[in-house]
Motif scaffolding. Structure first.
Motif, short mmCIF file in Angstrom:
data_model
loop_
_atom_site.label_atom_id
_atom_site.label_comp_id
_atom_site.label_asym_id
_atom_site.label_seq_id
_atom_site.Cartn_x
_atom_site.Cartn_y
_atom_site.Cartn_z
N GLU A 109 0.85 -1.19 0.00
CA GLU A 109 0.00 0.00 0.00
C GLU A 109 0.89 1.24 0.00
O GLU A 109 1.89 1.30 0.73
N PHE A 110 0.50 2.23 -0.80
CA PHE A 110 1.31 3.42 -1.00
C PHE A 110 0.50 4.68 -0.72
O PHE A 110 -0.72 4.63 -0.55
N GLU A 111 1.18 5.80 -0.69
CA GLU A 111 0.56 7.08 -0.40
C GLU A 111 -0.54 7.44 -1.39
O GLU A 111 -1.57 7.99 -1.01
N ASN A 112 -0.31 7.13 -2.67
CA ASN A 112 -1.28 7.48 -3.70
C ASN A 112 -1.02 6.64 -4.95
O ASN A 112 -0.09 5.83 -4.98
N PHE A 113 -1.82 6.86 -5.97
CA PHE A 113 -1.71 6.10 -7.21
C PHE A 113 -0.35 6.29 -7.88
O PHE A 113 0.25 5.34 -8.38
N GLY A 114 0.12 7.52 -7.91
CA GLY A 114 1.40 7.80 -8.56
C GLY A 114 2.55 7.02 -7.94
O GLY A 114 3.38 6.46 -8.65
N VAL A 115 2.59 6.98 -6.62
CA VAL A 115 3.66 6.25 -5.93
C VAL A 115 3.50 4.75 -6.18
O VAL A 115 4.48 4.04 -6.39
N ALA A 116 2.27 4.28 -6.20
CA ALA A 116 2.02 2.86 -6.51
C ALA A 116 2.53 2.53 -7.90
O ALA A 116 3.13 1.47 -8.12
N MET A 117 2.33 3.43 -8.86
CA MET A 117 2.77 3.17 -10.22
C MET A 117 4.29 3.19 -10.35
O MET A 117 4.86 2.45 -11.15
N VAL A 118 4.95 4.03 -9.57
CA VAL A 118 6.42 4.01 -9.56
C VAL A 118 6.89 2.63 -9.11
O VAL A 118 7.79 2.03 -9.72
#
Length: 93
Positions: A32-41
């Motif tokens: 789980e990440f802070e947001n979608f962008g971080v998840a995509m990285v």
């Protein structure tokens, strides 16, 4: 083709992979990440690692959550390739 790991080998290997758990004939992890962008990285880095290893996880992305599953389809279950890629993914190498 890689050799299938037996249940004792899998259990020992998973002791070193706290993010991962056994699910049938595969190992899975949820991140789980802070947001979608971080998840995509993270997903893009995982894709690069998978390409380098020529071994590709199943990836499910839901906004800031990423579910990964590893198995060696050609071998019919878990092999050392799965464990090695799981280590690379979890360590961020």
């Amino acid at each position: 083709m890689s050799r299938l790991l037996d249940s004792d080998e899998i259990a020992r290997q998973l002791e070193q992979l706290p993010d991962w758990r056994l699910d049938g004939d595969r190992i899975v992890a949820d991140f789980e990440f802070e947001n979608f962008g971080v998840a995509m990285v993270f997903v893009n880095r995982t894709a690069e690692q998978a390409e380098e290893a020529n071994h590709h996880p199943d990836i499910d992305i839901r906004w800031n959550k990423v579910h990964l599953a590893l198995t060696s389809h050609d071998a019919g279950g878990l092999t050392q390739r799965d464990v090695e890629l799981a280590h690379r993914i979890s360590s961020g190498e």
